[in-house]
Design a protein around this motif. Structure first.
Motif, mmCIF file in Angstrom:
data_model
loop_
_atom_site.group_PDB
_atom_site.id
_atom_site.type_symbol
_atom_site.label_atom_id
_atom_site.label_comp_id
_atom_site.label_asym_id
_atom_site.label_seq_id
_atom_site.Cartn_x
_atom_site.Cartn_y
_atom_site.Cartn_z
ATOM 1 N N ALA A 11 13.357 10.926 -7.476
ATOM 2 C CA ALA A 11 14.175 9.813 -6.980
ATOM 3 C C ALA A 11 13.318 9.017 -5.993
ATOM 4 O O ALA A 11 13.145 9.413 -4.840
ATOM 5 C CB ALA A 11 15.438 10.322 -6.311
ATOM 6 N N VAL A 12 12.761 7.923 -6.466
ATOM 7 C CA VAL A 12 11.830 7.117 -5.665
ATOM 8 C C VAL A 12 12.238 5.651 -5.784
ATOM 9 O O VAL A 12 12.259 5.092 -6.887
ATOM 10 C CB VAL A 12 10.370 7.279 -6.148
ATOM 11 C CG1 VAL A 12 9.420 6.521 -5.223
ATOM 12 C CG2 VAL A 12 9.986 8.747 -6.223
ATOM 13 N N VAL A 13 12.564 5.043 -4.664
ATOM 14 C CA VAL A 13 12.912 3.623 -4.660
ATOM 15 C C VAL A 13 11.965 2.880 -3.725
ATOM 16 O O VAL A 13 11.343 3.473 -2.841
ATOM 17 C CB VAL A 13 14.380 3.386 -4.236
ATOM 18 C CG1 VAL A 13 15.331 4.125 -5.149
ATOM 19 C CG2 VAL A 13 14.607 3.790 -2.782
ATOM 20 N N ARG A 64 0.828 -1.204 0.000
ATOM 21 C CA ARG A 64 0.000 0.000 0.000
ATOM 22 C C ARG A 64 0.865 1.259 0.000
ATOM 23 O O ARG A 64 0.586 2.235 -0.707
ATOM 24 C CB ARG A 64 -0.926 -0.001 1.219
ATOM 25 C CG ARG A 64 -2.082 0.982 1.072
ATOM 26 C CD ARG A 64 -2.891 1.143 2.336
ATOM 27 N NE ARG A 64 -3.136 -0.103 3.057
ATOM 28 C CZ ARG A 64 -3.742 -0.152 4.230
ATOM 29 N NH1 ARG A 64 -4.157 0.963 4.814
ATOM 30 N NH2 ARG A 64 -3.932 -1.299 4.842
ATOM 31 N N ALA A 65 1.946 1.241 0.786
ATOM 32 C CA ALA A 65 2.835 2.398 0.838
ATOM 33 C C ALA A 65 3.548 2.611 -0.490
ATOM 34 O O ALA A 65 3.810 3.747 -0.892
ATOM 35 C CB ALA A 65 3.849 2.230 1.967
ATOM 36 N N CYS A 66 3.865 1.519 -1.196
ATOM 37 C CA CYS A 66 4.516 1.653 -2.502
ATOM 38 C C CYS A 66 3.567 2.318 -3.497
ATOM 39 O O CYS A 66 3.961 3.226 -4.241
ATOM 40 C CB CYS A 66 4.965 0.290 -3.009
ATOM 41 S SG CYS A 66 6.429 -0.358 -2.172
ATOM 42 N N VAL A 67 2.314 1.891 -3.524
ATOM 43 C CA VAL A 67 1.341 2.455 -4.460
ATOM 44 C C VAL A 67 1.096 3.930 -4.164
ATOM 45 O O VAL A 67 1.233 4.797 -5.038
ATOM 46 C CB VAL A 67 0.027 1.656 -4.409
ATOM 47 C CG1 VAL A 67 -1.074 2.374 -5.189
ATOM 48 C CG2 VAL A 67 0.234 0.244 -4.963
ATOM 49 N N TYR A 68 0.744 4.250 -2.920
ATOM 50 C CA TYR A 68 0.428 5.630 -2.559
ATOM 51 C C TYR A 68 1.683 6.496 -2.524
ATOM 52 O O TYR A 68 1.654 7.667 -2.909
ATOM 53 C CB TYR A 68 -0.274 5.667 -1.201
ATOM 54 C CG TYR A 68 -1.726 5.272 -1.265
ATOM 55 C CD1 TYR A 68 -2.731 6.226 -1.286
ATOM 56 C CD2 TYR A 68 -2.096 3.932 -1.306
ATOM 57 C CE1 TYR A 68 -4.071 5.863 -1.349
ATOM 58 C CE2 TYR A 68 -3.427 3.557 -1.366
ATOM 59 C CZ TYR A 68 -4.407 4.528 -1.386
ATOM 60 O OH TYR A 68 -5.730 4.160 -1.455
ATOM 61 N N GLY A 69 2.785 5.939 -2.056
ATOM 62 C CA GLY A 69 4.001 6.724 -1.908
ATOM 63 C C GLY A 69 4.585 7.171 -3.229
ATOM 64 O O GLY A 69 5.080 8.295 -3.367
ATOM 65 N N ARG A 70 4.544 6.305 -4.250
ATOM 66 C CA ARG A 70 5.077 6.680 -5.564
ATOM 67 C C ARG A 70 4.247 7.789 -6.189
ATOM 68 O O ARG A 70 4.789 8.743 -6.776
ATOM 69 C CB ARG A 70 5.106 5.457 -6.476
ATOM 70 C CG ARG A 70 6.171 4.424 -6.132
ATOM 71 C CD ARG A 70 5.887 3.129 -6.838
ATOM 72 N NE ARG A 70 6.912 2.113 -6.605
ATOM 73 C CZ ARG A 70 6.667 0.813 -6.548
ATOM 74 N NH1 ARG A 70 5.423 0.371 -6.702
ATOM 75 N NH2 ARG A 70 7.649 -0.052 -6.336
ATOM 76 N N MET A 87 6.496 4.419 -11.926
ATOM 77 C CA MET A 87 6.626 5.803 -11.479
ATOM 78 C C MET A 87 7.858 5.995 -10.597
ATOM 79 O O MET A 87 8.254 7.122 -10.327
ATOM 80 C CB MET A 87 5.367 6.225 -10.708
ATOM 81 C CG MET A 87 4.094 6.161 -11.522
ATOM 82 S SD MET A 87 2.632 6.548 -10.534
ATOM 83 C CE MET A 87 2.860 8.307 -10.295
ATOM 84 N N GLY A 88 8.441 4.900 -10.141
ATOM 85 C CA GLY A 88 9.627 4.983 -9.306
ATOM 86 C C GLY A 88 10.897 4.884 -10.128
ATOM 87 O O GLY A 88 10.873 4.805 -11.357
ATOM 88 N N THR A 89 12.024 4.883 -9.423
ATOM 89 C CA THR A 89 13.328 4.798 -10.086
ATOM 90 C C THR A 89 13.861 3.375 -10.100
ATOM 91 O O THR A 89 14.578 2.978 -11.012
ATOM 92 C CB THR A 89 14.341 5.717 -9.356
ATOM 93 O OG1 THR A 89 13.735 6.969 -9.064
ATOM 94 C CG2 THR A 89 15.574 5.945 -10.217
ATOM 95 N N LEU A 92 19.332 8.911 -7.440
ATOM 96 C CA LEU A 92 19.531 10.355 -7.517
ATOM 97 C C LEU A 92 20.194 10.749 -8.827
ATOM 98 O O LEU A 92 19.837 11.760 -9.445
ATOM 99 C CB LEU A 92 20.371 10.824 -6.320
ATOM 100 C CG LEU A 92 19.641 10.832 -4.978
ATOM 101 C CD1 LEU A 92 20.633 11.028 -3.840
ATOM 102 C CD2 LEU A 92 18.581 11.932 -4.941
ATOM 103 N N ALA A 93 21.164 9.959 -9.263
ATOM 104 C CA ALA A 93 21.839 10.241 -10.532
ATOM 105 C C ALA A 93 20.855 10.128 -11.701
ATOM 106 O O ALA A 93 20.852 10.962 -12.613
ATOM 107 C CB ALA A 93 23.004 9.298 -10.734
#
Length: 372
Positions: free
Chosen positions: A106-108, A90-96, A138-140, A366-367
């Motif tokens: 920069a999202v991992v 749930r945190a991955c879905v909402y957090g991204r 949507m993440g890195t 970040l890069a």
């Protein structure tokens, strides 16, 4: 860099405890961290705060509480974070989504609990997979806690260059066997000094199949079972033990309720058994090996992904309760030293190595974000 960790909840659980341990080993001069929990601050939140890391409870009301997304986005933006690290589905879905709204690219994520047929103990569905894959893009990148999880992510269609292996870790010194602790815990729990004792550790939920372990222990006369964990199955397990005439030989404890913690439970045991048929890593098995215990397990990617000589004290067993009962009986009859040498597998899964891999992933993310 400033990093915010977003996690679904901070009750007692493997992913939650793993986050706390990781935070302890991320050098503050390289990563200044804050934690946001969507729901249930729980006892792990208290522990993280006591370690010196701030925790914010977002107060999410349920899975469909979409108001949590803008609240989280505002928190990320106002905190000036350089990177968002998400944990659990749930945190991955909402957090991204929130990170994208906040302008943080920069999202991992760490994938802690992906199984072949379930995620976080719940059956996988087509909708779950679709939402996971859509937000993953949507993440890195995603850190997989085992090579087995790497393979599962590939099977879901996640690109190789977005998957990074960062196995779970432990602090082996916490589990080093101490005979004085063994004696004290046995006395506290009323275990006879010479009683053969099997230990199990984990969330008390149906998917972990602790009922099989209760049945197997009950079938071995004179064998005691010590389960460390909390969850909705606690009452069912105790009732099952009573129905099998083994109520006096099955003990369920929880550190949350003032009982002994996992290292103490392992110190009191003679054998560790993990009956769970599906795992993403199998952290409790590695902890048991660090305590010098022989181990029987139904599934443990942490061990299965290594050469057999790295964990000679661990043996895979079938999931049938009669097979499990027979394996426990054979292990008891075989005897052997009070403690086995700590195997090479334990050092491979030292939390310091995990922290190094996570920091490398941060640098890469970040890069990559800078180039966009």
């Amino acid at each position: 860099m400033k990093v915010v960790h977003v996690i679904t909840g901070l009750g007692i659980g493997g992913a939650e405890q793993q986050l706390r341990l990781l935070l302890r080993h991320l050098p503050p001069e390289r990563a200044t961290c804050h934690v946001v929990t969507l729901t249930n601050p729980g006892p792990v939140a208290d522990g993280i705060r006591s370690d010196g890391t701030g925790v914010t409870h977002l107060g999410m009301a349920g899975n469909r509480d979409l108001r949590a997304v803008p609240r989280l986005a505002r928190l990320i933006r106002s905190g000036g974070f350089d990177l968002v690290h998400t944990h659990l589905y749930r945190a991955c879905v909402y957090g991204r989504v929130a990170a994208r709204l906040a302008g943080v690219r920069a999202v991992v994520a760490t994938e802690h609990s992906l199984g072949d047929s379930q995620i976080e103990g719940r059956p996988l569905s087509a909708g779950t997979r679709a939402l996971y894959r859509a937000t993953e893009r949507m993440g890195t990148g995603t850190a997989a806690v085992s090579a087995t999880v790497v393979r599962r992510l590939r099977a879901w269609g996640v690109a190789d260059d977005r998957i990074h292996l960062a196995p779970n870790g432990i602090d082996p010194s916490r589990f080093r066997h101490d005979p004085a602790v063994r004696s004290a815990v046995r006395g506290l729990l009323g275990l006879p000094p010479a009683a053969y004792t099997v230990a199990g550790v984990g969330r008390l939920v149906p998917a972990k199949r602790f009922d099989l372990l209760v049945r197997a222990a009950a079938a071995n006369a004179g064998t005691f079972l010590l389960i460390a964990g909390d969850g909705p199955e606690r009452g069912n397990l105790l009732r099952l033990a009573a129905d099998l005439g083994a109520a006096d030989r099955v003990i369920v404890v929880s550190a949350q309720d003032g009982g002994p913690d996992v290292p103490e439970v392992l110190a009191a045991a003679d054998l560790f058994v993990s009956p769970s048929p599906e795992e993403a890593f199998g952290l409790a098995v590695v902890e048991a090996l660090a305590a010098g215990l022989p181990v029987l397990y139904a599934a443990c990617p942490a061990i299965e992904d290594l050469p057999p000589h790295d964990a000679p004290g661990a043996r895979r067993i079938g999931g049938d309760p009669r097979q499990l009962a027979a394996a426990i009986g054979r292990q008891r009859q075989a005897g052997g030293p009070a403690r086995l040498p700590v195997p090479a597998a334990v050092d491979q899964y030292h939390i310091a190595h995990t922290a190094d891999r996570v920091l490398a992933l941060y640098a890469s993310a970040l890069a990559s974000a800078t180039k966009k």
